[in-house]
Write a protein that holds these residues in place. Structure first.
Motif, PDB file in Angstrom:
ATOM      1  N   ALA A 137       0.952  -1.170  -0.052  1.00 33.18           N
ATOM      2  CA  ALA A 137      -0.054  -0.028  -0.040  1.00 33.18           C
ATOM      3  C   ALA A 137       0.869   1.179  -0.136  1.00 33.18           C
ATOM      4  O   ALA A 137       0.553   2.231  -0.850  1.00 33.18           O
ATOM      5  N   VAL A 138       1.831   1.113   0.728  1.00 30.64           N
ATOM      6  CA  VAL A 138       2.948   2.259   0.696  1.00 30.64           C
ATOM      7  C   VAL A 138       3.485   2.587  -0.584  1.00 30.64           C
ATOM      8  O   VAL A 138       3.613   3.881  -0.938  1.00 30.64           O
ATOM      9  N   SER A 139       3.924   1.713  -1.186  1.00 33.40           N
ATOM     10  CA  SER A 139       4.639   1.726  -2.441  1.00 33.40           C
ATOM     11  C   SER A 139       3.692   2.212  -3.601  1.00 33.40           C
ATOM     12  O   SER A 139       4.107   3.073  -4.297  1.00 33.40           O
ATOM     13  N   MET A 140       2.631   1.651  -3.240  1.00 36.04           N
ATOM     14  CA  MET A 140       1.793   1.957  -4.585  1.00 36.04           C
ATOM     15  C   MET A 140       0.971   3.366  -4.413  1.00 36.04           C
ATOM     16  O   MET A 140       0.908   4.300  -5.406  1.00 36.04           O
ATOM     17  N   ARG A 141       0.939   3.923  -3.207  1.00 31.46           N
ATOM     18  CA  ARG A 141       0.564   5.148  -3.026  1.00 31.46           C
ATOM     19  C   ARG A 141       1.412   6.338  -3.100  1.00 31.46           C
ATOM     20  O   ARG A 141       1.562   7.300  -4.030  1.00 31.46           O
ATOM     21  N   LEU A 142       2.666   6.168  -2.378  1.00 25.89           N
ATOM     22  CA  LEU A 142       3.897   6.892  -2.430  1.00 25.89           C
ATOM     23  C   LEU A 142       4.562   7.164  -3.771  1.00 25.89           C
ATOM     24  O   LEU A 142       4.957   8.339  -4.116  1.00 25.89           O
ATOM     25  N   VAL A 143       4.797   6.082  -4.335  1.00 28.41           N
ATOM     26  CA  VAL A 143       5.725   5.923  -5.433  1.00 28.41           C
ATOM     27  C   VAL A 143       5.044   5.940  -6.698  1.00 28.41           C
ATOM     28  O   VAL A 143       5.432   6.823  -7.627  1.00 28.41           O
ATOM     29  N   PHE A 144       3.980   5.423  -7.065  1.00 31.23           N
ATOM     30  CA  PHE A 144       3.184   5.353  -8.179  1.00 31.23           C
ATOM     31  C   PHE A 144       1.767   6.144  -8.277  1.00 31.23           C
ATOM     32  O   PHE A 144       1.410   6.340  -9.229  1.00 31.23           O
ATOM     33  N   GLY A 145       1.430   6.918  -6.912  1.00 27.77           N
ATOM     34  CA  GLY A 145       0.289   7.552  -6.880  1.00 27.77           C
ATOM     35  C   GLY A 145      -1.011   6.717  -7.147  1.00 27.77           C
ATOM     36  O   GLY A 145      -2.099   7.422  -7.540  1.00 27.77           O
ATOM     37  N   VAL A 146      -1.071   5.575  -6.809  1.00 28.09           N
ATOM     38  CA  VAL A 146      -2.340   4.907  -6.980  1.00 28.09           C
ATOM     39  C   VAL A 146      -3.299   5.330  -5.807  1.00 28.09           C
ATOM     40  O   VAL A 146      -2.890   5.400  -4.713  1.00 28.09           O
TER      41      VAL A 146
END
Length: 279
Positions: A137-146
């Motif tokens: 969740a952290v990677s998707m939200r912060l890195v890719f803006g999902v």
């Protein structure tokens, strides 16, 4: 102390032991978080390079996968893969490790039921699952803006709790099967590879041949993945996924029964041949 109270105390004690081991030796938990951050990146880079951001490529993917968001598709796929890996390496090799330590006979001499011996430490396995999906969740939200919201995370948690018994049952099946294997680690790698191939971790099942697709669609990790993707980036909702979730929950019963039967057969054979304590 009655029998039920004794079983509950055994489950609590086993869970505390597993949590204590995780706290004292956190390398496995940390590695799960790091793999979740890094592993999907290579596949996302390949997907971006091969598609060249062409609308036709994204449309072709969306037609087969049900979503054009390949970033979320891949992160969720690898999340389930890493959770399954943690289950196989943990509960899946638990009995094998007892034999390696020479404590297998002591464990089976305890008065608790075989069910508790297999599933007593299951509550502790929520920790690696939460670590994996929190990292995703952290990677998707912060890195890719999902655009993940609290509602999405609540749906994730609901799906994970429903899928938890089936995943633990799969781990128990491997745990009992590994008692008769000389190379349990090699069998584990093959098992992970089969699930990766058939469950649509990195690609939609629609691209598989019909026979393989039918097998993949019957496996619990596939139901888990489909439900997660539907409530996150698909057109589904938690209510709409209820039939799939009920099926996933029901699958835990026969899989757990197979694990119990394999344990009974393995222990009976080991006692008959005098190999109960051999590694």
């Amino acid at each position: 102390m009655n029998r039920l109270e004794g079983e509950v105390r055994a489950v609590v004690a086993t869970t505390r032991k597993e949590l204590r081991l995780m706290r004292r030796y956190p390398a496995e938990i940390v590695s799960l978080a790091l793999w979740m951050l890094l592993l999907p990146l290579a596949y996302i880079a390949q997907a971006t390079a091969l598609s060249s951001d062409a609308p036709a490529s994204v449309d072709a993917f969306a037609e087969r996968a049900g979503t054009g968001d390949f970033v979320a598709f891949l992160y969720l796929g690898w999340s389930v893969y890493l959770w399954l890996t943690a289950v196989l390496w943990g509960p899946g090799l638990a009995l094998r490790q007892e034999r390696a330590r020479g404590s297998f006979e002591i464990v089976f001499a305890s008065p608790v039921s075989r069910f508790t011996l297999l599933f007593g430490g299951a509550p502790a396995q929520l920790v690696p699952a939460l670590v994996v999906f929190a990292s995703a969740a952290v990677s998707m939200r912060l890195v890719f803006g999902v655009p993940l919201g609290w509602g999405d995370l609540a749906c994730w948690l609901a799906v994970l709790l429903v899928a938890f018994p089936a995943l633990m049952a799969l781990g128990a099946v491997f745990a009992t099967a590994s008692l008769s294997l000389q190379d349990a680690a090699g069998a584990l790698q093959i098992t992970r590879g089969v699930f990766t191939l058939l469950c649509g971790v990195t690609y939609p099942l629609a691209v598989l041949p019909g026979a393989l697709r039918a097998v993949g669609e019957s496996l619990p990790p596939t139901h888990l993945l489909d439900a997660l993707r539907a409530v996150t980036v698909g057109s589904g909702s938690l209510t709409g996924e209820l039939p799939r979730l009920l099926l996933l929950l029901a699958e835990a019963v026969p899989i757990g029964a197979v694990a119990m039967a394999l344990l009974w057969l393995s222990v009976r054979y080991a006692r008959k041949t005098g190999r109960l304590g051999l590694f």
